[in-house]
Scaffold this active site. Sequence first.
Site, PDB file in Angstrom:
ATOM      1  CG  ASP A  38      42.294  80.532 -19.096  1.00 12.92           C
ATOM      2  OD1 ASP A  38      43.188  80.784 -18.264  1.00 12.92           O
ATOM      3  OD2 ASP A  38      42.345  80.911 -20.284  1.00 12.92           O
TER       4      ASP A  38
ATOM      5  NE  ARG B   7      45.004  60.741 -19.009  1.00 11.39           N
ATOM      6  CZ  ARG B   7      45.209  59.422 -19.120  1.00 11.39           C
ATOM      7  NH1 ARG B   7      46.391  58.901 -18.851  1.00 11.39           N
ATOM      8  NH2 ARG B   7      44.232  58.622 -19.497  1.00 11.39           N
TER       9      ARG B   7
ATOM     10  CG  HIS C  64      42.805  57.295 -22.899  1.00  8.23           C
ATOM     11  ND1 HIS C  64      42.894  57.141 -24.266  1.00  8.23           N
ATOM     12  CD2 HIS C  64      44.074  57.190 -22.425  1.00  8.23           C
ATOM     13  CE1 HIS C  64      44.171  56.940 -24.597  1.00  8.23           C
ATOM     14  NE2 HIS C  64      44.901  56.966 -23.509  1.00  8.23           N
TER      15      HIS C  64
ATOM     16  CD  GLU D 237      51.173  57.577 -20.681  1.00  9.04           C
ATOM     17  OE1 GLU D 237      50.439  56.731 -20.150  1.00  9.04           O
ATOM     18  OE2 GLU D 237      50.729  58.639 -21.185  1.00  9.04           O
TER      19      GLU D 237
ATOM     20  CG  ASP E 100      49.818  54.214 -22.808  1.00  6.20           C
ATOM     21  OD1 ASP E 100      49.580  53.572 -23.845  1.00  6.20           O
ATOM     22  OD2 ASP E 100      49.064  55.107 -22.388  1.00  6.20           O
TER      23      ASP E 100
HETATM   24  C1  3PY Z   1      48.281  54.290 -18.375  1.00  4.68           C
HETATM   25  O1  3PY Z   1      48.292  53.376 -17.533  1.00  4.68           O
HETATM   26  O2  3PY Z   1      48.839  54.226 -19.474  1.00  4.68           O
HETATM   27  C2  3PY Z   1      47.569  55.514 -18.073  1.00  4.68           C
HETATM   28  O3  3PY Z   1      47.590  56.425 -18.846  1.00  4.68           O
HETATM   29  C3  3PY Z   1      46.794  55.578 -16.790  1.00  4.68           C
HETATM   30  O4  3PY Z   1      45.605  56.192 -17.001  1.00  4.68           O
HETATM   31 MG    MG Z   2      48.500  56.029 -20.652  1.00  6.49          MG
END
Ligand code: 3PY
Ligand code: MG
Length: 253
Positions: free
Chosen positions: A85, A71, A46, A147, A173
């Site tokens: 890498d 991430r 994100h 999530e 999420d």
């Molecule tokens: C969430 O809270 O969904 C996340 O991905 C944290 O960054």
């Molecule tokens: Mg999330």
Amino acid sequence: MKTSNVRKRWETGETAVCAWSSIGNSYVAEVLGWSGVDCVLVDLQHGMTDVGTMIGALQAISSTPASPFVRVPSCDPPTLMKVLDAGAYGVICPMINSAEEASAFVDATRYPPEGSRSFGPARGLLYGGPDYFEHANATIVRLAMIETASGLEAVDAICQVDGLDGIFIGPSDLGLAFGKGSSGDPSDPQIVEAIRHCLATARRHGKHAGIFCPSGKVAARRRDEGFDFVVPGSDVNLLKAAMASEVKETLAR
Ligand code: 3PY
Ligand code: MG
């Protein structure tokens, strides 16, 4: 191979603190690396950054005491391999829904015979050192994000995946998965119970447990609860809140 700060914390039973960079700019990542955190994470899911600018951010983190984490946007093996890498010492994979997905994630991050990562460590070798190949499988940290409703249902199986270091909870999420909006209200009973269940399950299987937090105050509480990888907010949220507070003070006089 240069050691991982996060693994060092875990070896002594401590909680690792991670700075979350949604900005992903190299200077911002460098500043975060000098803030006392154990690792700086560049968010390719994100964050307003891509693999190209991430490389500069990882180079900048290399000049600080913090370990470089990323991430990834999804469980895509070519992206995972490129990120490693480029020198990432830890990878967090979002939206893991099953043990099979968690296994595929781990597989792409480990060299044979344990996994199917292709050889070409590029910056990993420069940052990690000449013995990178021998130690990469054991040094790199792999956290699967819980999530989604399916991920939550499968958390017990996910926590039994060999080579996975642990889980990382995404409260926003998770809030959406319960139809509660994206605020991830930590006092909502369903979310409280889901987070408690994930933490207990990870612990039962000897896995690490991480969680994204909106502040240092919440991160400290999560550490006290037993989480051993906490994020006390993101660069963009901190920047906005700090500037908004200064503007408010300016206009109040
Ligand atoms: C969430 O809270 O969904 C996340 O991905 C944290 O960054
Ligand atoms: Mg999330």
